[in-house]
Design a protein around this motif. Structure first.
Motif, PDB file in Angstrom:
ATOM      1  N   LYS A 146       0.413  -0.708   0.473  1.00  0.00           N
ATOM      2  CA  LYS A 146      -0.263   0.775   0.403  1.00  0.00           C
ATOM      3  C   LYS A 146       0.733   0.822   0.452  1.00  0.00           C
ATOM      4  O   LYS A 146       0.688   2.366  -0.509  1.00  0.00           O
ATOM      5  N   VAL A 147       2.428   1.450   0.352  1.00  0.00           N
ATOM      6  CA  VAL A 147       3.025   2.390   1.314  1.00  0.00           C
ATOM      7  C   VAL A 147       4.093   2.562   0.813  1.00  0.00           C
ATOM      8  O   VAL A 147       4.754   1.465   0.566  1.00  0.00           O
ATOM      9  N   VAL A 386      -6.456   5.130  -1.160  1.00  0.00           N
ATOM     10  CA  VAL A 386      -7.857   5.557  -1.000  1.00  0.00           C
ATOM     11  C   VAL A 386      -7.724   6.257   0.817  1.00  0.00           C
ATOM     12  O   VAL A 386      -7.622   5.368   1.909  1.00  0.00           O
ATOM     13  N   PRO A 387      -6.683   7.508   0.543  1.00  0.00           N
ATOM     14  CA  PRO A 387      -6.960   8.106   2.260  1.00  0.00           C
ATOM     15  C   PRO A 387      -8.094   8.051   2.561  1.00  0.00           C
ATOM     16  O   PRO A 387      -9.344   8.315   1.920  1.00  0.00           O
ATOM     17  N   VAL A 388      -8.653   7.666   3.893  1.00  0.00           N
ATOM     18  CA  VAL A 388      -9.965   8.032   4.748  1.00  0.00           C
ATOM     19  C   VAL A 388     -10.082   9.011   5.861  1.00  0.00           C
ATOM     20  O   VAL A 388      -9.484   9.807   6.276  1.00  0.00           O
ATOM     21  N   ALA A 405      -7.078  18.091   1.427  1.00  0.00           N
ATOM     22  CA  ALA A 405      -5.860  19.018   0.670  1.00  0.00           C
ATOM     23  C   ALA A 405      -4.566  18.062   1.672  1.00  0.00           C
ATOM     24  O   ALA A 405      -3.674  17.858   0.734  1.00  0.00           O
ATOM     25  N   GLU A 406      -4.564  17.953   2.327  1.00  0.00           N
ATOM     26  CA  GLU A 406      -3.476  17.481   3.223  1.00  0.00           C
ATOM     27  C   GLU A 406      -3.732  15.902   3.207  1.00  0.00           C
ATOM     28  O   GLU A 406      -2.479  14.967   3.099  1.00  0.00           O
ATOM     29  N   LEU A 416       1.103   8.624   2.962  1.00  0.00           N
ATOM     30  CA  LEU A 416       0.178   7.953   3.545  1.00  0.00           C
ATOM     31  C   LEU A 416       0.794   6.999   4.432  1.00  0.00           C
ATOM     32  O   LEU A 416       1.304   6.034   3.939  1.00  0.00           O
ATOM     33  N   SER A 417      -0.062   6.543   5.746  1.00  0.00           N
ATOM     34  CA  SER A 417       0.623   5.707   6.617  1.00  0.00           C
ATOM     35  C   SER A 417      -0.891   4.406   6.054  1.00  0.00           C
ATOM     36  O   SER A 417      -1.470   4.758   5.973  1.00  0.00           O
ATOM     37  N   MET A 418      -0.460   2.977   6.949  1.00  0.00           N
ATOM     38  CA  MET A 418      -1.607   2.307   6.381  1.00  0.00           C
ATOM     39  C   MET A 418      -2.939   2.552   7.383  1.00  0.00           C
ATOM     40  O   MET A 418      -4.311   2.509   6.706  1.00  0.00           O
ATOM     41  N   ALA A 419      -2.495   3.296   8.758  1.00  0.00           N
ATOM     42  CA  ALA A 419      -4.349   3.739   9.390  1.00  0.00           C
ATOM     43  C   ALA A 419      -4.992   4.393   8.343  1.00  0.00           C
ATOM     44  O   ALA A 419      -5.970   4.387   9.087  1.00  0.00           O
ATOM     45  N   GLU A 420      -4.618   5.174   8.207  1.00  0.00           N
ATOM     46  CA  GLU A 420      -5.015   6.094   6.924  1.00  0.00           C
ATOM     47  C   GLU A 420      -5.668   5.560   6.149  1.00  0.00           C
ATOM     48  O   GLU A 420      -6.308   6.797   5.571  1.00  0.00           O
ATOM     49  N   MET A 421      -5.159   4.569   5.516  1.00  0.00           N
ATOM     50  CA  MET A 421      -6.214   3.947   4.337  1.00  0.00           C
ATOM     51  C   MET A 421      -6.712   2.606   4.465  1.00  0.00           C
ATOM     52  O   MET A 421      -6.978   2.155   4.054  1.00  0.00           O
TER      53      MET A 421
END
Length: 510
Positions: A146-147, A386-388, A405-406, A416-421
């Motif tokens: 993912k990242v 796909v950030p959440v 935006a961020e 992006l971290s795993m947690a953010e997706m």
């Protein structure tokens, strides 16, 4: 002695029940090997071993209820009576020091990759052997499903050895390289004992138990077996007494899918390339991210009953409102007012009326989410991510715009971290930014709905018997027809259309 404690169980979850112990006191355990399984009212959590060693004692037996951070067990590191036990599992880029040659060697380790990610591929080395590096200077980049993860130097010194070359697949907390932190280069740190290294990465043999011997697997493994649609006999349990873990189920599924592929007739050979074209082709290996995208999209098609319904929306009122307030909005909130906040708000509004679009299937149950974690699909040079945005239904227009935006900037930068997706309940995909007029988006499992936005195009429309030019956009809702009926899907899309054609409805909750 290393303590094994209850991990964070999730938001609003304060306790769990010890469901299954895969090891018993006296058993040898490897780093990240599953020790036990906890069951909460929402999820099942596997607890890995933080270090390699021997399970000394079990503090919380099966069936006991424990709170967050409660002590579960103790692990003694290394064999009893040994002069020097191996150090506890280090943080990313941990140090292994030696005094020969007047300097210290520092092992550069694979950093934490994220929940459920156990391996990565070394994509790029920014330094070569013999180069001088400063502390926190980037040494290499790893690529996971993912990242991308950058690995900084844990200390200043000289890069004396690269253990994992570009293209190598490495496990979590494997050694990547060795630094000499002294003035003169020193011999590389001795390689870890082969037997210990093997213990870290190889699956230990199953116990005497197994399927057919009244051994009960943990809830997570049973659920994984049911979802995979395979027989218990196909899973080789590696836990205590032959119990299966989720990792065992995943391995069995991979083996089962590989077997038919091996026995199936070979695909038609690629047509021979004319000699004049051979030199003009370029063959590039798919990145792990691209492979994962391909696999997940195909899995979505194979699993869900995907259907798409379409509508169109007159963007006149939304565009007029945005034009009137965008300067004042940016001046007050420090963020640009775009269309995504309108669509996010409209979707959150519609999801309240049609909750099945915000639900997911879990076995034979439907899980309705009383919150909206909005996934915003973003195209990056590495592929689609796909950030959440969590609790988007409780956010203001300004908060949504700032979050989008961020997250978008972090996605483009590969930060992006795993947690953010993870944890999204619904997704919005905006193909219009690339000029798409119409498309059918594919679901992002296990979600049951995804909204596709498209380009705004002036078209002649009949308004009150007169032909007028209006800025129109096609909308597409792809949904899982297993739990979302046509009526619910159409109702959802109509509510989104109504909210965008008259944004005042959002204010009045109509």
């Amino acid at each position: 002695m290393t303590e094994v404690r209850v991990p964070t169980l999730g938001e609003s979850v304060t306790e769990a029940t010890v469901a299954t112990w895969f090891k018993k006191p006296g058993d040898a355990v490897a780093v990240d090997e599953m020790l036990c399984e906890l069951e909460t009212d929402k999820v099942t959590v596997e607890v890995p071993s933080p270090v390699a060693g021997t399970l000394s004692d079990i503090v919380a037996a099966e069936g006991e209820t424990v709170g967050v951070d409660a002590l579960l067990a103790n692990i003694s590191e290394g064999a009893a009576g040994a002069e020097s036990a191996p150090a506890a599992k280090p943080e990313p880029a941990a140090e292994a020091k030696e005094s020969s040659g007047g300097g210290e060697s520092v092992d550069v380790m694979v950093p934490t990759l994220g929940e459920s990610v156990s391996e990565a591929t070394v994509s790029t080395w920014f330094k070569k052997v013999g180069d001088t590096v400063a502390q926190d200077e980037m040494l290499c980049e790893l690529e996971t499903d993912k990242v991308s993860v950058e690995v900084p130097a844990p200390a200043a010194g000289t890069l004396t050895e690269i253990v994992a070359e570009e293209g190598t697949t490495v496990q979590a907390d494997a050694k990547l390289a060795v630094l000499s932190s002294g003035g003169a280069a020193v011999a590389a740190a001795p390689a870890p004992d082969e037997a210990a290294q093997g213990k870290q990465y190889q699956t230990p043999p199953a116990g005497d138990g197994g399927p057919g011997k009244d051994i009960k697997d943990g809830p997570a493994a049973e659920k994984a077996i049911a979802e995979a649609g395979i027989k218990r006999e196909q899973v080789q349990g590696t836990g205590r007494d032959g119990r299966a873990t989720k990792a065992d189920v995943a391995a069995a599924v991979a083996a089962a899918s590989a077997a038919p592929a091996a026995s199936a007739p070979a695909a038609a050979p690629r047509a021979p390339v004319p000699a004049e074209d051979a030199g003009r082709e370029e063959r590039v290996k798919m990145t792990r991210l691209r492979q994962t995208i391909a696999r997940r999209l195909k899995d979505a098609q194979n699993t869900a009953a995907i259907l798409t319904t379409y509508n169109e929306v007159d963007m006149t009122e939304t565009m007029a409102l945005r034009k009137e307030y965008k300067d004042l909005f940016e001046k007050k909130h420090g963020a640009r007012l775009g269309f995504m906040s309108f669509f996010t708000k409209a979707c959150c509004h519609a999801l309240k009326e049609v909750p099945e679009v915000n639900a997911e299937i879990d076995g034979n149950e439907i899980v309705y989410k009383n919150f909206v974690h909005m996934g915003i699909a973003a195209g990056t040079p590495q592929g689609l991510v796909v950030p959440v945005i969590r609790d988007a239904d409780k956010m203001s227009f300004a908060e949504i715009e700032k979050a989008i935006a961020e997250k978008g900037k972090r996605a483009r930068d590969g930060k992006l971290s795993m947690a953010e997706m993870q944890g999204g309940t619904f997704t919005i995909s905006n193909g219009g930014v690339y000029g798409s007029l119409m498309s059918s988006p594919i679901l992002n499992p296990p979600q049951s709905g995804i909204l596709g936005m498209h380009k705004i195009q002036d078209r002649p429309m009949v308004i009150n018997g007169e032909i007028k030019i209006r800025p129109m956009m096609y909308l597409a809702l792809s949904y899982d027809h297993r739990i979302v009926d046509g009526k619910g899907a159409v109702t959802f899309l109509v509510r989104v259309k109504e909210a965008l054609e008259d944004p005042r409805r959002l204010l009045m909750d109509l």
